[in-house]
Design a protein around this motif. Structure first.
Motif, PDB file in Angstrom:
ATOM      1  N   LEU A 216      14.398  44.755  61.392  1.00  0.00           N
ATOM      2  CA  LEU A 216      13.069  44.739  60.764  1.00  0.00           C
ATOM      3  C   LEU A 216      12.593  46.174  60.527  1.00  0.00           C
ATOM      4  O   LEU A 216      12.066  46.500  59.453  1.00  0.00           O
ATOM      5  CB  LEU A 216      12.088  43.982  61.666  1.00  0.00           C
ATOM      6  CG  LEU A 216      10.661  43.816  61.135  1.00  0.00           C
ATOM      7  CD1 LEU A 216      10.633  42.999  59.843  1.00  0.00           C
ATOM      8  CD2 LEU A 216       9.776  43.144  62.193  1.00  0.00           C
ATOM      9  N   ALA A 217      12.813  47.022  61.533  1.00  0.00           N
ATOM     10  CA  ALA A 217      12.401  48.430  61.394  1.00  0.00           C
ATOM     11  C   ALA A 217      13.198  49.115  60.275  1.00  0.00           C
ATOM     12  O   ALA A 217      12.636  49.901  59.501  1.00  0.00           O
ATOM     13  CB  ALA A 217      12.604  49.160  62.716  1.00  0.00           C
TER      14      ALA A 217
ATOM     15  N   ILE B 251       6.958  53.820  64.886  1.00  0.00           N
ATOM     16  CA  ILE B 251       8.426  53.825  64.916  1.00  0.00           C
ATOM     17  C   ILE B 251       8.913  55.261  64.731  1.00  0.00           C
ATOM     18  O   ILE B 251       8.416  55.981  63.866  1.00  0.00           O
ATOM     19  CB  ILE B 251       8.982  52.913  63.797  1.00  0.00           C
ATOM     20  CG1 ILE B 251       8.579  51.458  64.064  1.00  0.00           C
ATOM     21  CG2 ILE B 251      10.485  53.038  63.685  1.00  0.00           C
ATOM     22  CD1 ILE B 251       8.891  50.497  62.928  1.00  0.00           C
TER      23      ILE B 251
ATOM     24  N   ARG C 227      14.534  47.638  57.629  1.00  0.00           N
ATOM     25  CA  ARG C 227      14.058  47.129  56.331  1.00  0.00           C
ATOM     26  C   ARG C 227      12.717  47.753  55.971  1.00  0.00           C
ATOM     27  O   ARG C 227      12.466  48.107  54.820  1.00  0.00           O
ATOM     28  CB  ARG C 227      13.936  45.594  56.386  1.00  0.00           C
ATOM     29  CG  ARG C 227      15.283  44.900  56.287  1.00  0.00           C
ATOM     30  CD  ARG C 227      15.129  43.399  56.145  1.00  0.00           C
ATOM     31  NE  ARG C 227      14.683  42.777  57.380  1.00  0.00           N
ATOM     32  CZ  ARG C 227      13.870  41.730  57.452  1.00  0.00           C
ATOM     33  NH1 ARG C 227      13.375  41.205  56.356  1.00  0.00           N
ATOM     34  NH2 ARG C 227      13.537  41.220  58.610  1.00  0.00           N
ATOM     35  N   ALA C 228      11.864  47.907  56.971  1.00  0.00           N
ATOM     36  CA  ALA C 228      10.553  48.513  56.714  1.00  0.00           C
ATOM     37  C   ALA C 228      10.711  49.979  56.303  1.00  0.00           C
ATOM     38  O   ALA C 228      10.058  50.449  55.368  1.00  0.00           O
ATOM     39  CB  ALA C 228       9.667  48.395  57.955  1.00  0.00           C
TER      40      ALA C 228
ATOM     41  N   TRP D  26      14.827  43.096  65.846  1.00  0.00           N
ATOM     42  CA  TRP D  26      13.696  44.022  65.726  1.00  0.00           C
ATOM     43  C   TRP D  26      14.147  45.296  65.011  1.00  0.00           C
ATOM     44  O   TRP D  26      13.424  45.847  64.198  1.00  0.00           O
ATOM     45  CB  TRP D  26      13.167  44.375  67.123  1.00  0.00           C
ATOM     46  CG  TRP D  26      12.052  43.483  67.557  1.00  0.00           C
ATOM     47  CD1 TRP D  26      12.112  42.477  68.480  1.00  0.00           C
ATOM     48  CD2 TRP D  26      10.698  43.507  67.086  1.00  0.00           C
ATOM     49  NE1 TRP D  26      10.876  41.884  68.602  1.00  0.00           N
ATOM     50  CE2 TRP D  26       9.991  42.493  67.777  1.00  0.00           C
ATOM     51  CE3 TRP D  26      10.015  44.276  66.151  1.00  0.00           C
ATOM     52  CZ2 TRP D  26       8.639  42.241  67.551  1.00  0.00           C
ATOM     53  CZ3 TRP D  26       8.664  44.037  65.932  1.00  0.00           C
ATOM     54  CH2 TRP D  26       7.992  43.023  66.632  1.00  0.00           C
ATOM     55  N   TYR D  27      15.346  45.752  65.372  1.00  0.00           N
ATOM     56  CA  TYR D  27      15.818  46.988  64.757  1.00  0.00           C
ATOM     57  C   TYR D  27      16.058  46.796  63.261  1.00  0.00           C
ATOM     58  O   TYR D  27      15.791  47.683  62.459  1.00  0.00           O
ATOM     59  CB  TYR D  27      17.096  47.482  65.459  1.00  0.00           C
ATOM     60  CG  TYR D  27      17.005  48.955  65.728  1.00  0.00           C
ATOM     61  CD1 TYR D  27      16.417  49.435  66.895  1.00  0.00           C
ATOM     62  CD2 TYR D  27      17.436  49.871  64.784  1.00  0.00           C
ATOM     63  CE1 TYR D  27      16.271  50.786  67.111  1.00  0.00           C
ATOM     64  CE2 TYR D  27      17.296  51.229  64.997  1.00  0.00           C
ATOM     65  CZ  TYR D  27      16.718  51.680  66.168  1.00  0.00           C
ATOM     66  OH  TYR D  27      16.564  53.024  66.364  1.00  0.00           O
TER      67      TYR D  27
END
Lengths: 297, 243
Positions: free
Chosen positions: A173-174, A190, A176-177, A170-171
């Protein structure tokens, strides 16, 4: 003349050192891709990693446990990075973004001078080397220093871990976003300043890891991060600022060019060959091989 | 009379100290309502939404959500209280897949894996085209699909209040109609309250229930949509522009 064996040896040697260079470049480009700032003090985090490695091996763990010192050194640099981000970088990012780059440049250059002076003041201008009792290892047809092979293997493991976290957590993904839209992640709820803190910590930990891994090869002294930092920035220019695949591929490319240049042209100019490639890239593809399109954490 | 879901009272906010964009803005948004904010360029409409969501800190005034003060809270805390913000620009992550974009949208409910999975499935039911393209990079979507993903991402957490900033800017008329339908769909499906800022006044008026006209950072006129015929809106904008 150019024997196949020499070419293979040179290739292996280039890939091995290239992967280690890539660690530093990855740290630079990772911080940039998330925070849109360049940390000019990356070499000093490399230097701290190398000193930690030396002190842990020389005074605490001993040469047999050198491998344990490596993650501890990287973790130490990570923790120090969190403190630096909290104390020096975060206040810049709480302000409107107009002069953020300028402030970040001044702050990280000041940090560079401070850390380098502190290292000279505390440890003197002496060169140290952490003991390593690793034997010579045969890599294909090529005998190589055990420390260098171990550094390569550790670097590969670190890169795999880095990739795994980015791709499957999840981290990650955050992260990369965030590299694609800072406003976008804020609308998702976030905490972008929290992401900055972790990204800065990971980025400098990669530099610290490179410092710890290369300590037996390039030695430990207050300005030992300089050359590696220069190579890190060369790689960033070659691969494209903000591109993580670019950092990896350009790191290996730089290692290969230096290695082949030293073997087949003149080893005295080893550091020049990379610059020649940088000039070529700037002339024909100024955004780097993976430029803007490849920007993805 | 029931208390409003969102209450903004005498808000002052600035990007640069001493130059207030919001100059005493006050506004109530009722629960379940669809409030449209209009006004000339530079009136402070987008700044109003950014201030409510926490992207800009006000230096005076109060903002409450269900009676709880939220002025000055950072965006991630405002989001956790049930507020979503759809900015004017396409709000997608172009190098992430459609599904990854939706998962990022569900960040605040990520620890409730079953709920997140259910919400993503529900969003796919509402927007089948996103389901079809779930493995494609968001950057490969058309403009209309990108808007759809922007809105869908904010629907994942079932927000009580959606702040929507000029969702039809730059879109062809047929796509603009689709976007308003999207917002109505979101409103009914969640259900949610909408505070919409829009320059596309004539189309937006057909969907809103109440209208607030802003000028120079404060309210110039407000009331039910029936009081804002096209002629009155035109007269009000002329008054704003001519002083």
């Amino acid at each position: 003349m150019f024997s196949t064996e020499l070419v293979v040896q040179t290739f292996i040697s280039g890939v091995m050192i290239g992967v280690l260079y890539a660690l530093m470049a990855l740290g630079i480009t990772f911080i940039y891709s998330i925070m849109r700032m360049i940390n000019w003090a990356m070499g000093e985090f490399y230097m701290i990693g190398s000193y930690l490695q030396y002190m842990l091996v020389a005074f605490l763990l001993g040469p047999d446990l050198w491998w344990l010192a490596i993650p501890i050194s990287a973790a130490g640099v990570f923790a120090f990075g969190l403190v630096v981000q909290w104390g020096l970088i975060k206040p810049i990012f709480k302000k409107p973004p107009e002069a953020r780059d300028d402030y970040a440049t001044v702050v990280t250059l000041a940090l560079l001078l401070l850390l380098r002076s502190l290292a000279t003041g505390l440890a003197g201008p002496n060169q140290f080397t952490p003991g390593s009792n690793l034997p010579i290892v045969m890599v294909g047809p090529m005998p190589m220093a055990g420390a260098r092979v171990a550094a390569f293997v550790f670097a590969l493991v670190a890169l795999a871990l880095f990739y795994g976290v980015l791709r499957y957590s999840w981290y990650g993904l955050a992260l990369r976003a965030t590299s694609q839209s800072r406003v976008g992640v804020q609308t998702a709820g976030i905490d972008v300043l929290g992401i900055d803190r972790v990204a800065f910590g990971i980025g400098v930990a990669l530099a610290g890891l490179a410092g710890a891994l290369l300590a037996p090869v390039f030695l430990v002294f207050p300005t030992n991060g300089l050359i590696t930092t220069v190579k890190g920035f060369e790689i960033v220019v070659i691969g494209g600022l903000g591109s993580i695949p670019g950092a990896l591929i350009a790191g290996i490319l730089l290692g290969l060019i230096e290695s082949f240049g030293a073997a087949f042209i003149d080893s005295a100019y080893q550091n020049i060959y990379g610059f020649a490639l940088v000039l070529l890239i700037l002339a024909f593809k100024p955004t780097g091989l993976f430029g803007e399109r490849g920007r993805e954490a | 009379m029931t208390a409003p879901l969102l209450a903004i009272e005498d808000i002052h906010a600035a990007y640069q100290s001493g130059v207030d964009i919001l100059q005493g803005m006050s506004l109530d948004v009722p629960l379940g309502g669809f409030v449209l904010v209009i006004g000339p360029n530079g009136a402070g409409k987008s700044t109003l939404l950014k201030t409510v969501f926490g992207l800009l800190g006000p230096h005076r005034g109060a903002i409450t959500l269900d009676g709880k003060p939220i002025a000055g809270l950072p965006p991630h805390e405002v989001k956790r209280l049930g507020v979503s913000y759809v900015p004017q620009e396409l709000n997608t992550f172009p190098h992430l897949t459609v599904e990854e974009n939706l998962r990022v949208g569900g960040w605040t409910i990520r620890k409730d894996a079953a709920r997140l999975k259910r919400r993503i499935a529900q969003v796919y039911e509402i927007f089948p085209v996103l389901a079809e393209r779930r493995r494609d990079k968001a950057g490969s979507l058309s403009g209309g699909q990108g808007r759809m993903l922007s809105v869908a991402r904010e629907m994942i957490t079932e927000p009580r209040l959606m702040l929507v900033d000029e969702p039809t800017v730059g879109l062809a008329p047929n796509l603009a109609d689709q976007v308003y339908e999207l917002l109505q769909t979101a409103r009914k499906a969640i259900p949610t309250t909408i505070l919409l800022v829009d320059q596309n006044v004539s189309d937006a008026l057909r969907h809103a229930e109440a209208v607030v006209m802003m000028n120079l950072g404060k309210v110039k006129a407000a009331g039910p949509v029936a009081e804002f015929g096209e002629d009155r809106v035109r007269d009000l904008i002329q008054e704003c522009l001519l002083g």
